[in-house]
Write an enzyme that holds these catalytic residues in place. Structure first.
Site, PDB file in Angstrom:
ATOM      1  CG  HIS A  53     -29.329  -3.763  40.216  1.00  0.00           C
ATOM      2  ND1 HIS A  53     -27.978  -3.693  40.449  1.00  0.00           N
ATOM      3  CD2 HIS A  53     -29.525  -3.189  38.993  1.00  0.00           C
ATOM      4  CE1 HIS A  53     -27.375  -3.100  39.435  1.00  0.00           C
ATOM      5  NE2 HIS A  53     -28.291  -2.784  38.538  1.00  0.00           N
ATOM      6  N   GLY A  54     -32.036  -4.496  44.014  1.00  0.00           N
ATOM      7  CA  GLY A  54     -33.319  -4.899  44.568  1.00  0.00           C
ATOM      8  C   GLY A  54     -33.196  -5.894  45.692  1.00  0.00           C
TER       9      GLY A  54
END
Length: 494
Positions: A342-343
């Site tokens: 996700h990041g």
């Protein structure tokens, strides 16, 4: 180009007319009709993607070309070692591109911080290309499936580029498998009125969730998260709940629009959300949340690691403590990778670890497959026991979303610290709360009655055509009056 932008409302009908009727009228041979139909998909998809920043078209074109050639190379290779080489090469190349753009600065900054070094001169400050995580994983699935002989490699480069760049799901999924999506571009599509109407309903519902629910929640969430110190615990609790619905309605709204658009063009995309907030435990939640990503990690990471049925080097099934240890390891790997996907932030890794811990008791007790049916099937309301399970699962998911939403672990800790104090029983300071909770209630009620359907707005129980049109008009009216400045979808940043 955003689904909720003026440009898209112009782009879509033009593409629709060209896609279904112009080429069919001008070109008579079915083979040539398919070629031009797919060429149009590629051109429209590149226009859609390039509207944001045309320079990143080079990246998706390079990823497409590498993956296309890798499939042919794998197929032509005469030895297992050579096939493995071409598959691994494509995986390494594509993951390297993703790593440089998404994670390079994160790792450099983390190492510099650990050793108290100034990292500024070593940072690249690259802009993250929209959707790079989505189309990269889609490209990887192709070469891996060809290697596993689950799919014959295609020599049709136009169809392949259409498969990897199909604009409805290009920038935020669903992350399609080549085994499902690619064959659909290798054959002529015919317009299906029933499917198209159902697609329009799903698009309408997706727009409702995004514009009416998610964007209204975002106003409160952004305000409160921007000044955590200025609000009491009850307001922070409401903000956490609103973010749970914001991220769900934003992301599942995008998926509904994407899947609905696919139906308009005769393409079946996989379901990405299946009413996850009606789940009775965290395992069921993950079978219903971001399905295309969780099944991707299951099939390409979890099962190759041994999954829940690990074996030793001789192929003998493990049992007892050894089996449990490997299953626990595999579970943590999957959730940590999912968080990191996700990041580039430790909050996402912590969020993944949090869910792994929630999942752990179910794995150890072998109850992770307990709920695979539709909750309260055949009943109007859930039982009291089911309600408590749904409520507790939602609370656990909401606590996880606090970590996910925070910009740093320190901010997340501060949020939790302030959340659990005596002001939790105070009056929350929110304006227009009646309006937003009315929209939320409407969304929850509609999805509850459609919890066993393909999507949340099939209207299967509404047989009266006049009543259907009244509902369409009411939902459309709410979308129009809530339409403000264009708001990005949350998952564009991933």
């Amino acid at each position: 180009m955003l689904f909720n932008s003026f440009e898209f409302f112009v782009f879509l009908p033009v593409f629709f007319l060209l896609y279904w009727w112009v080429f069919d009228f001008l070109i008579k041979e079915a083979k040539h009709q398919l070629l031009f139909q797919n060429l149009l998909v590629v051109a429209a998809s590149y226009l859609f993607y390039g509207w944001w920043d045309w320079r990143f078209l080079v990246l998706i074109a390079f990823t497409s070309l590498c993956s296309f050639l890798s499939g042919i190379a794998i197929d032509k290779s005469s030895t297992k070692q050579l096939k493995t080489f071409w598959m691994v090469l494509n995986v390494v190349v594509n993951l390297s591109i993703l790593g440089v753009y998404k994670y390079y600065d994160f790792f450099v900054s983390s190492l510099a911080s650990a050793f108290n070094i100034n990292a500024e001169t070593h940072l690249l400050h690259l802009v993250l290309p929209v959707g790079i995580s989505f189309y990269t994983f889609q490209a990887l699935s192709y070469s891996i499936d060809v290697y596993r002989k689950k799919l014959e490699p295609t020599r049709d480069i136009v169809s392949f580029f259409a498969f990897l760049s199909f604009f409805p799901q290009l920038v935020a999924g669903p992350i399609e498998r080549a085994t499902n999506l690619l064959p659909q571009f290798l054959k002529k599509r015919s317009f299906n009125y029933t499917k198209a109407v159902d697609g329009l309903r799903q698009i309408l519902w997706g727009m409702f969730k995004k514009v009416v629910v998610a964007d209204n929640c975002a106003f409160f969430v952004d305000t409160i998260y921007g000044n955590v110190e200025g609000y009491n615990a009850s307001t922070l609790a409401i903000a956490a709940v609103l973010f749970s619905f914001q991220i769900y309605c934003d992301f599942s709204g995008y998926s509904d629009i994407a899947i609905g658009l696919g139906k308009l063009f005769g393409i079946d995309l996989m379901r990405n959300f299946n009413v996850p907030y009606f789940s009775r435990d965290i395992a069921e939640f993950w079978r219903r949340w971001h399905i295309s990503l969780t099944t991707w990690f299951r099939d390409y990471v979890y099962i190759p690691l041994g999954g829940s049925r690990p074996t030793n080097k001789q192929g003998v099934a493990l049992c007892g403590f050894s089996k449990k240890a490997v299953v626990v390891r595999n579970t943590f790997i999957i959730f940590l990778l999912s968080g990191f996907w996700h990041g580039a932030n430790w909050t996402f890794v912590l969020w993944g670890a949090f869910h792994a811990l929630l999942f752990l008791p179910l794995i150890l007790l072998e109850k992770n497959r307990k709920y695979t049916d539709v909750v309260a099937e055949g009943r109007l309301l859930p039982s009291f026991t089911d309600f408590l399970k749904i409520f507790s699962t939602f609370i656990l998911a909401t606590l996880g979303w606090i970590i996910f939403r925070a910009d740093s672990i320190d901010i997340a800790i501060n949020y939790f610290t302030r959340l659990f104090d005596y002001t939790l029983w105070g009056v929350p300071t929110l304006t227009n709360k009646v309006i937003i909770f009315t929209f939320l209630s409407l969304m929850i009620i509609i999805e509850w009655f459609h919890r066993g359907c393909n999507h949340g707005f099939t209207l299967e129980r509404v047989n009266n055509k006049f009543l259907r049109y009244i509902i369409y008009f009411a939902i459309s009216f709410l979308i129009v009056i809530n339409m403000g400045p264009e708001q990005n979808f949350i998952y564009f940043q991933f």
